[in-house]
Design a protein around this motif. Structure first.
Motif, PDB file in Angstrom:
ATOM      1  N   THR A 127      16.431 -17.748  -2.984  1.00 25.48           N
ATOM      2  CA  THR A 127      17.792 -17.632  -2.457  1.00 25.48           C
ATOM      3  C   THR A 127      17.909 -16.411  -1.555  1.00 25.48           C
ATOM      4  OG1 THR A 127      18.732 -18.728  -4.396  1.00 25.48           O
ATOM      5  CG2 THR A 127      20.224 -17.396  -3.083  1.00 25.48           C
ATOM      6  N   ASP A 128      17.342 -15.277  -1.991  1.00 25.39           N
ATOM      7  CA  ASP A 128      17.359 -14.069  -1.156  1.00 25.39           C
ATOM      8  C   ASP A 128      16.620 -14.299   0.147  1.00 25.39           C
ATOM      9  OD1 ASP A 128      18.793 -12.727  -3.066  1.00 25.39           O
ATOM     10  OD2 ASP A 128      17.059 -11.710  -3.947  1.00 25.39           O
ATOM     11  N   ARG A 129      15.439 -14.923   0.069  1.00 24.82           N
ATOM     12  CA  ARG A 129      14.646 -15.157   1.277  1.00 24.82           C
ATOM     13  C   ARG A 129      15.386 -16.103   2.238  1.00 24.82           C
ATOM     14  NH1 ARG A 129       9.022 -14.431  -0.024  1.00 24.82           N
ATOM     15  NH2 ARG A 129       8.909 -12.418  -1.087  1.00 24.82           N
TER      16      ARG A 129
ATOM     17  N   GLN B 282      18.882 -16.334  17.303  1.00 25.03           N
ATOM     18  CA  GLN B 282      19.258 -17.646  17.835  1.00 25.03           C
ATOM     19  C   GLN B 282      18.132 -18.664  17.716  1.00 25.03           C
ATOM     20  OE1 GLN B 282      22.522 -18.354  19.152  1.00 25.03           O
ATOM     21  NE2 GLN B 282      22.812 -16.440  18.032  1.00 25.03           N
ATOM     22  N   THR B 283      17.363 -18.568  16.635  1.00 24.84           N
ATOM     23  CA  THR B 283      16.298 -19.543  16.365  1.00 24.84           C
ATOM     24  C   THR B 283      16.586 -20.216  15.028  1.00 24.84           C
ATOM     25  OG1 THR B 283      14.942 -17.866  15.283  1.00 24.84           O
ATOM     26  CG2 THR B 283      14.572 -18.233  17.642  1.00 24.84           C
ATOM     27  N   GLY B 284      15.913 -21.307  14.780  1.00 22.24           N
ATOM     28  CA  GLY B 284      16.124 -22.033  13.527  1.00 22.24           C
ATOM     29  C   GLY B 284      14.936 -21.929  12.600  1.00 22.24           C
ATOM     30  N   PHE B 285      15.038 -22.591  11.470  1.00 24.99           N
ATOM     31  CA  PHE B 285      13.926 -22.692  10.532  1.00 24.99           C
ATOM     32  C   PHE B 285      14.106 -23.959   9.712  1.00 24.99           C
ATOM     33  CE2 PHE B 285      17.213 -20.330   8.289  1.00 24.99           C
ATOM     34  CZ  PHE B 285      17.208 -20.880   7.022  1.00 24.99           C
ATOM     35  N   THR B 286      13.087 -24.320   8.958  1.00 26.54           N
ATOM     36  CA  THR B 286      13.121 -25.547   8.153  1.00 26.54           C
ATOM     37  C   THR B 286      12.899 -25.225   6.684  1.00 26.54           C
ATOM     38  OG1 THR B 286      12.378 -26.991   9.946  1.00 26.54           O
ATOM     39  CG2 THR B 286      11.945 -27.748   7.709  1.00 26.54           C
ATOM     40  N   VAL B 287      13.654 -25.902   5.836  1.00 28.67           N
ATOM     41  CA  VAL B 287      13.467 -25.837   4.387  1.00 28.67           C
ATOM     42  C   VAL B 287      12.822 -27.148   3.948  1.00 28.67           C
ATOM     43  CG1 VAL B 287      14.579 -25.667   2.130  1.00 28.67           C
ATOM     44  CG2 VAL B 287      15.440 -24.319   4.052  1.00 28.67           C
TER      45      VAL B 287
ATOM     46  N   VAL C 214       4.260 -15.545   7.208  1.00 27.17           N
ATOM     47  CA  VAL C 214       5.720 -15.420   7.332  1.00 27.17           C
ATOM     48  C   VAL C 214       6.465 -16.490   6.548  1.00 27.17           C
ATOM     49  CG1 VAL C 214       5.604 -14.306   9.585  1.00 27.17           C
ATOM     50  CG2 VAL C 214       5.739 -16.813   9.448  1.00 27.17           C
ATOM     51  N   ASP C 215       5.753 -17.513   6.082  1.00 19.90           N
ATOM     52  CA  ASP C 215       6.392 -18.591   5.323  1.00 19.90           C
ATOM     53  C   ASP C 215       6.616 -18.165   3.875  1.00 19.90           C
ATOM     54  OD1 ASP C 215       6.150 -20.143   7.609  1.00 19.90           O
ATOM     55  OD2 ASP C 215       4.226 -20.986   6.980  1.00 19.90           O
TER      56      ASP C 215
ATOM     57  N   VAL D  24       9.497 -24.677   0.402  1.00 18.94           N
ATOM     58  CA  VAL D  24       8.846 -23.889   1.441  1.00 18.94           C
ATOM     59  C   VAL D  24       9.877 -23.581   2.532  1.00 18.94           C
ATOM     60  CG1 VAL D  24       6.956 -23.762   3.101  1.00 18.94           C
ATOM     61  CG2 VAL D  24       6.660 -25.059   0.983  1.00 18.94           C
ATOM     62  N   VAL D  25       9.928 -22.324   2.963  1.00 20.10           N
ATOM     63  CA  VAL D  25      10.767 -21.921   4.093  1.00 20.10           C
ATOM     64  C   VAL D  25       9.846 -21.644   5.270  1.00 20.10           C
ATOM     65  CG1 VAL D  25      12.510 -20.304   4.934  1.00 20.10           C
ATOM     66  CG2 VAL D  25      12.443 -20.900   2.507  1.00 20.10           C
ATOM     67  N   LEU D  26      10.085 -22.331   6.392  1.00 22.10           N
ATOM     68  CA  LEU D  26       9.208 -22.265   7.568  1.00 22.10           C
ATOM     69  C   LEU D  26       9.972 -21.669   8.743  1.00 22.10           C
ATOM     70  CD1 LEU D  26       7.749 -25.882   7.224  1.00 22.10           C
ATOM     71  CD2 LEU D  26       6.593 -23.758   6.581  1.00 22.10           C
ATOM     72  N   PRO D  27       9.954 -20.349   8.923  1.00 21.78           N
ATOM     73  CA  PRO D  27      10.667 -19.723  10.051  1.00 21.78           C
ATOM     74  C   PRO D  27      10.148 -20.224  11.391  1.00 21.78           C
ATOM     75  CG  PRO D  27      10.014 -18.079   8.433  1.00 21.78           C
ATOM     76  CD  PRO D  27       9.322 -19.349   8.054  1.00 21.78           C
ATOM     77  N   GLY D  28      11.073 -20.497  12.314  1.00 22.39           N
ATOM     78  CA  GLY D  28      10.703 -20.908  13.658  1.00 22.39           C
ATOM     79  C   GLY D  28      10.320 -22.358  13.808  1.00 22.39           C
ATOM     80  N   VAL D  29      10.208 -23.091  12.717  1.00 20.29           N
ATOM     81  CA  VAL D  29       9.832 -24.516  12.775  1.00 20.29           C
ATOM     82  C   VAL D  29      11.095 -25.365  12.738  1.00 20.29           C
ATOM     83  CG1 VAL D  29       8.621 -26.387  11.605  1.00 20.29           C
ATOM     84  CG2 VAL D  29       7.629 -24.087  11.632  1.00 20.29           C
ATOM     85  N   THR D  30      11.341 -26.122  13.810  1.00 23.13           N
ATOM     86  CA  THR D  30      12.558 -26.943  13.878  1.00 23.13           C
ATOM     87  C   THR D  30      12.308 -28.348  14.418  1.00 23.13           C
ATOM     88  OG1 THR D  30      13.066 -26.063  16.079  1.00 23.13           O
ATOM     89  CG2 THR D  30      14.074 -24.938  14.186  1.00 23.13           C
ATOM     90  N   GLU D  31      11.192 -28.552  15.095  1.00 21.62           N
ATOM     91  CA  GLU D  31      10.943 -29.849  15.730  1.00 21.62           C
ATOM     92  C   GLU D  31      10.383 -30.855  14.726  1.00 21.62           C
ATOM     93  OE1 GLU D  31      11.828 -30.658  18.779  1.00 21.62           O
ATOM     94  OE2 GLU D  31      12.657 -28.631  18.979  1.00 21.62           O
ATOM     95  N   GLU D  32      10.838 -32.098  14.837  1.00 21.22           N
ATOM     96  CA  GLU D  32      10.421 -33.151  13.912  1.00 21.22           C
ATOM     97  C   GLU D  32       8.914 -33.358  13.914  1.00 21.22           C
ATOM     98  OE1 GLU D  32      11.283 -37.927  13.211  1.00 21.22           O
ATOM     99  OE2 GLU D  32      12.774 -36.674  14.224  1.00 21.22           O
TER     100      GLU D  32
END
Length: 562
Positions: A146-148, A160-165, A203-204, A216-224
């Motif tokens: 939750t903190d991460r 202004q970037t996204g990430f994927t859970v 960084v994950d 898993v939290v994947l910073p910067g990964v947003t594309e299908e």
């Protein structure tokens, strides 16, 4: 020998410094060491002089800012300042709690004393780790996750970037746990965690949130495309054999993914939506990845709210039965009715059966609704017969869950007893799939039912297994020809051929035939000419409420008398 009080001032200070702590220093206002205790020299730089060195250089680089800030505060405040830092010793890095005090009188300087708090710090670190990490795998737990996630959201807003859970669990893990025990299951989870670690970047974040569930939290990964590529690597990794204590085990993994900020702007929403996607992945075949879809989730929320409304509807009496006439193909006289369940939602109207019947089948409510429909239909038939002045029958659909229920035969008995009908006036419609899923159970139950005079019809004949063997094996009285074979008659050569075969087969087996979905006179005449027994469809009668049925039967009875 000098007594301590006779020692020169520098020697008395040195003695006091040796007693002050494990580390003792005199520093000038630039932080340079003017004097160090023997214990400090032995611990920090055996065989090398400390005098002249900067105190700050003895502190680990990561803690340099903390010691410098404490030093400045001590000089400015003229009172004891405490700070905990790591210092490099002859046995490695150790934690020390330092007390700094600026003194004046002559040249101003800063006195420092320190004590080893490494054991205390290690204990606190272990407690913090236990509070934020999974004991079995050493991965972050739900609390740290939750903190991460909140940190990832804050970082994404700034950049202004996204990430994927990504949420995943192990398909088949429960069987391993149940068959071989928790020790083997735990070993499998540890290996699975190690395999996932190898696939991820520094960084994950990989967390275990319970049981066989990982996030898993994947910073910067947003594309299908990228999400699916990572998911495929995870699935392939989990599908490799697990060799544990002489057992070769195989599991797979199902994966759900949600993207920030498209699929949620908070940790709660992202986890909920990833979980929904995971559920869809398991529901639609397992060992696959499903990325959250707003339309699908809206439907899920709709299903949940409708399911809750269904239970309220039972209590509020919102369910009712409509009755569609079944007529003799030759005389056009009504010989029976099919009871069709309907749900009238206040302020919304009729809910289509294809929306609520499957849901009732899933949640078990179909047993209650089915028992109610059976009783009401049988009781209502008595009123219909009084209006018609002759004997009729009622046809009631039976769901797979009802048919498997241990209480089903009791439901049939209760309906016949309550209504006072003869068993032959009740026709139960079941599908081919019900028969073929458990033929032994079906044969036993149908024998008991037909022993009460109740007749059995195969609904939607021709769209399921269409096995001729069950026509011989089971006590079946009627076949209902599905509307898909009726709607294009008589123009469709193939549909006409299928209907002819079914009608001929039924005739040779002395079975009734009911054609469903008859919508015009041409279809009716064609079916009658081919020997179809009964007709059901909009051409001969729409589904009606009981009072409309009674009015229709009374009018028919009056016409016959005239």
């Amino acid at each position: 020998m000098f007594s301590k009080r006779d020692l020169p001032p520098d020697h008395r200070l040195l003695s006091l410094m040796e007693l002050a702590g494990e580390l003792s220093f005199r520093l000038n206002l630039q932080g340079e060491i003017l004097q160090a205790s023997k214990r400090a020299a032995t611990m920090l730089a055996p065989g090398a002089p400390l005098v002249g060195l900067s105190m700050f250089e003895l502190v680990r680089l990561s803690d340099r800012h903390a010691i410098e800030a404490a030093f400045m505060q001590a000089v400015q405040a003229q009172q004891i300042t405490r700070v905990s830092v790591r210092m490099t010793t002859r046995v490695g890095a150790m934690w020390f709690e330092l007390e700094l005090l600026a003194v004046s009188g002559g040249e101003p300087e800063v006195l420092v004393s320190g004590r080893d708090v490494s054991a205390q710090h290690a204990t606190e670190e272990r407690l913090r780790h236990m509070a934020t990490h999974d004991e079995l795998t050493g991965l972050p737990n739900r609390s740290l996750l939750t903190d991460r996630l909140r940190m990832a959201i804050a970082q994404s807003r700034r950049s202004q970037t996204g990430f994927t859970v990504v949420e995943l669990d192990l398909d088949g893990f429960k069987k391993v746990n149940d068959a071989l025990g928790h020790a083997i299951g735990d070993a499998l989870l540890r290996i699975a965690a190690d395999r996932l670690r190898v696939l991820l970047r520094d960084v994950d974040t990989l967390a275990r949130v319970g049981g066989d569930e990982f996030v898993v939290v994947l910073p910067g990964v947003t594309e299908e495309v990228e999400i699916n590529a990572i998911a495929r690597r995870m699935i392939s990794s989990m599908q490799l054999p697990f060799d544990i204590e002489g057992h070769t085990l195989y599991v797979s993994t199902s994966i759900g993914a949600a993207v920030y900020p498209v699929h949620g702007d908070s940790d709660v929403k992202l986890l909920a939506h990833a979980d929904t996607a995971l559920y869809r992945a398991k529901e639609t075949g397992k060992a696959r990845c499903v990325i959250y879809n707003q339309i699908v989730f809206d439907q899920f929320e709709h299903d949940v709210s409708m399911e809750a409304a269904m239970f309220e509807a039972v209590r509020n009496g919102e369910f009712l039965l409509h009755y569609q006439p079944i007529v003799d193909a030759r005389t056009r006289q009504i010989v029976g009715f099919e009871a069709l369940m309907r749900w009238m939602r206040p302020e919304i109207g009729l809910v289509p059966p294809n929306q609520f019947i499957p849901m009732a089948e899933d949640n078990g409510l179909i047993n209650l609704l089915g028992a109610w429909a059976l009783k009401v239909a049988c009781v209502q038939l008595k009123r219909f017969q009084e209006a018609a002045g002759r004997q009729l029958y009622v046809s009631v659909n039976v769901s797979p869950r009802q048919f498997r229920s241990d209480q089903f035969i009791d439901m049939v008995d209760d309906a016949i007893k309550l209504s006072g009908l003869d068993g032959s006036q009740l026709l139960l419609e079941i599908t081919e799939g019900i028969l073929m899923s458990d033929p032994e159970h079906a044969e036993q139950l149908l024998t008991k039912i037909t022993g009460r005079g109740v007749r059995i019809a195969i609904d939607d004949f021709g769209t399921g297994y269409s096995s001729l063997a069950y026509l011989k094996r089971f006590p079946i009285a009627a076949l209902k020809i599905d509307r898909t074979f009726i709607k294009d008659l008589p123009e469709s050569v193939k549909d006409a051929a299928i209907c002819n075969v079914v009608l001929s087969l039924a005739s040779h087996l002395s079975l009734l035939t009911v054609a469903e979905g008859v919508e015009n006179e041409v279809q009716l005449k064609f079916l009658a000419l081919q020997g179809c027994s009964l007709i059901q469809g909009f051409h001969t009668g729409f589904p009606m409420l009981p009072e409309a049925v009674i009015s229709l039967l009374q009018a028919d009875a009056a016409a016959l008398q005239n």
